[in-house]
Design a protein around this motif. Structure first.
Motif, PDB file in Angstrom:
ATOM      1  N   VAL A 201       0.569  -1.322  -0.156  1.00 30.69           N
ATOM      2  CA  VAL A 201      -0.400  -0.073   0.417  1.00 30.69           C
ATOM      3  C   VAL A 201       1.124   1.442  -0.162  1.00 30.69           C
ATOM      4  CG1 VAL A 201      -1.256   1.262   1.397  1.00 30.69           C
ATOM      5  CG2 VAL A 201      -1.996  -0.998   0.627  1.00 30.69           C
TER       6      VAL A 201
ATOM      7  N   SER B 266       0.496   5.641  -0.900  1.00 32.70           N
ATOM      8  CA  SER B 266      -0.699   7.071  -0.825  1.00 32.70           C
ATOM      9  C   SER B 266       0.237   7.806  -2.203  1.00 32.70           C
ATOM     10  CB  SER B 266       0.009   7.937   0.275  1.00 32.70           C
ATOM     11  OG  SER B 266      -0.699   7.760   1.286  1.00 32.70           O
TER      12      SER B 266
ATOM     13  N   SER C 105      -7.737   5.376  -4.384  1.00 34.48           N
ATOM     14  CA  SER C 105      -8.569   6.535  -3.963  1.00 34.48           C
ATOM     15  C   SER C 105      -8.606   7.618  -3.922  1.00 34.48           C
ATOM     16  CB  SER C 105      -7.980   5.811  -2.590  1.00 34.48           C
ATOM     17  OG  SER C 105      -9.305   6.841  -1.249  1.00 34.48           O
TER      18      SER C 105
ATOM     19  N   LEU D 113      -6.243   9.975   1.519  1.00 31.23           N
ATOM     20  CA  LEU D 113      -5.026   9.075   2.044  1.00 31.23           C
ATOM     21  C   LEU D 113      -4.475   8.567   3.118  1.00 31.23           C
ATOM     22  CD1 LEU D 113      -2.520  10.194  -0.917  1.00 31.23           C
ATOM     23  CD2 LEU D 113      -4.325   8.269  -1.066  1.00 31.23           C
TER      24      LEU D 113
ATOM     25  N   LEU E 199      -7.215   3.341   1.929  1.00 38.37           N
ATOM     26  CA  LEU E 199      -6.180   2.339   0.997  1.00 38.37           C
ATOM     27  C   LEU E 199      -5.967   0.518   1.449  1.00 38.37           C
ATOM     28  CD1 LEU E 199      -3.003   4.522   0.430  1.00 38.37           C
ATOM     29  CD2 LEU E 199      -5.529   4.309  -1.375  1.00 38.37           C
TER      30      LEU E 199
END
Length: 454
Positions: free
Chosen positions: A311, A313, A367, A372, A378
């Motif tokens: 994962v 951002s 997303s 975030l 996420l």
């Protein structure tokens, strides 16, 4: 719950039924409401009966990319302030700034910096840097989504007429970036149109300046110039801009069951990596005891490999470059792993393409910038993508390096959230984690045996 609208007393009652701990999450400046309250999954401190999956942060947990982001953020502050040298500004304060520029969304990081260094901002420097960033992105950048955002920002900042400029559109068509034209042509013609008006406008401009430098560097990495760039930016010829965090490659191989026949060989390697990661608190492990535990766990993963979602951002464009570079470094690391040549060939093949390794890769593109970290989105998406239902969340461990990341995990329902901080996040408040491993992934494997012994 059937009732969709409640008064404040009813709201308090509903929220109080959701848990015992809550996170207050600040939204970006342009979002209503200004904050949200989310229940946190209860910490799980007992060993799992079954371990099914790992959901794992990328930047700072698996890869060293946080340093690249910090460099680009500092570059942005220097550009909008005109304080280009260390003599004019020494740079970020690790204790004050780092907790606010690591782990959240880029928007939140830049909002903080624009507010924190508002007295630094030089309008002429901001304008020049913005025009340079916007025109570079439209003419030379490779991310169409970013170019579209720049065009939107130009309109919002009063510069819509530049988008109709014949010379600019010729440069875009020919993919030519001419910095002299910015000073000699674009700024004189359109500079007076530029207006930030408020903090949101300044953040828009500063964001484009940040991404200009960040993407410029990523393009260099993509073109195999990473080592030269590392020499320029880090003053270190021996490093790459994107590297694995200590022990990350071994960890990724281990949870897939690929090291089941060689665990004993990796104990001294992991021991040394744990020492490198956290020399102040390093304590050597008992190899004989660890060997038995690691062997047992490795054989479990050989029979039932863990699912793993990574994962970040970052947007997909950035993530693809980072993970591609990262898996090249794993392949290079494998040359020095204590296994036979046949095994090395097997492992190189397994790590030849990150898309064949991860069960899910979740980026900001899945997303929205406003959702975030520290929001849960996420990780909630990641859990869904790898097929983990809510009643199996206790079979998942989450790995993060920052306070925001830990909040994101727990608001997504992961009670087995483990903090593996690096040098720039070790000072953050990580108390929301179920456990903190200052020795990173090597400590997780050696001292706590994938949470089996905790």
């Amino acid at each position: 719950m059937k009732k969709k609208f409640v008064n404040i007393e009813e709201a308090v009652q509903v929220i109080s039924q959701q848990g015992f701990e809550f996170a207050v999450i600040q939204n970006p400046e342009y979002v209503y409401p200004s904050l949200e309250i989310h229940p946190l999954a209860e910490k799980i401190l007992t060993p799992p009966n079954t371990l099914t999956a790992v959901v794992c942060d990328l930047d700072g947990t698996l890869a060293t990319t946080e340093e690249l982001s910090i460099y680009s953020l500092e570059f942005m502050v220097r550009q909008i302030s005109g304080r280009y040298t260390r003599e004019s500004w020494k740079g970020f304060d690790p204790f004050i700034d780092y907790p606010n520029i690591i782990g959240n969304s880029t928007t939140k990081h830049i909002e903080y910096l624009v507010s924190r260094y508002s007295n630094f901002i030089n309008p002429d420097c901001l304008k020049k840097a913005y025009f340079c960033a916007a025109i570079w992105t439209m003419t030379t950048g490779h991310d169409k989504q970013r170019a579209d955002q720049v065009k939107s920002n130009l309109r919002n900042l009063g510069c819509k007429n530049i988008l109709l400029d014949k010379k600019l559109n010729e440069l875009i068509a020919e993919r030519i970036f001419d910095e002299d034209l910015i000073q000699d042509y674009f700024l004189p013609k359109y500079g007076n149109d530029f207006e930030t008006k408020d903090i949101t406008g300044t953040v828009r401009a500063a964001t484009d300046i940040f991404y200009h430098r960040y993407h410029e560097i990523l393009e260099g990495i993509k073109d195999d110039k990473g080592q030269r760039l590392a020499s320029e930016l880090l003053q270190d010829n021996s490093r790459h801009l994107i590297e694995m965090m200590p022990g990350a490659g071994i960890f990724l191989a281990f949870i897939k069951g690929w090291l089941a026949d060689a665990t004993e060989n990796f104990i001294p390697v992991l021991n040394e990596l744990m020492k490198i990661k956290n020399p102040q608190h390093y304590q050597p492990v008992n190899s004989e005891i660890i060997k038995v535990k690691l062997d047992r766990l490795a054989k479990t993963f050989e029979k039932k490999p863990l699912r793993i979602a990574v994962v970040t951002s970052s947007i997909y464009y950035e993530t693809d470059i980072v993970l591609t570079a990262l898996f090249k470094t794993i392949s290079a690391e494998i040359d020095n792993w204590p296994v036979a040549e046949e095994k090395k060939s097997f492992l190189r093949a397994k790590f030849s393409d990150y898309t064949n390794y991860f069960d899910a890769v979740v980026t900001a593109d899945n997303s929205s910038e406003m959702r975030l970290k520290p929001h849960r989105d996420l990780y909630s998406i990641a859990l869904h993508k790898i097929g983990i239902p809510k009643n199996k969340f206790d079979e998942v461990i989450g790995l993060e390096d920052s306070e925001s990341g830990i909040i994101s995990l727990r608001t997504a329902g992961i009670g087995r959230c483990l903090a593996v901080p690096f040098s720039k996040t070790g000072g953050q408040d990580l108390s929301l984690a179920a456990h903190i491993f200052y020795g990173g992934l090597p400590e997780l494997l050696l001292n706590n045996n994938m949470f089996q012994d905790f």
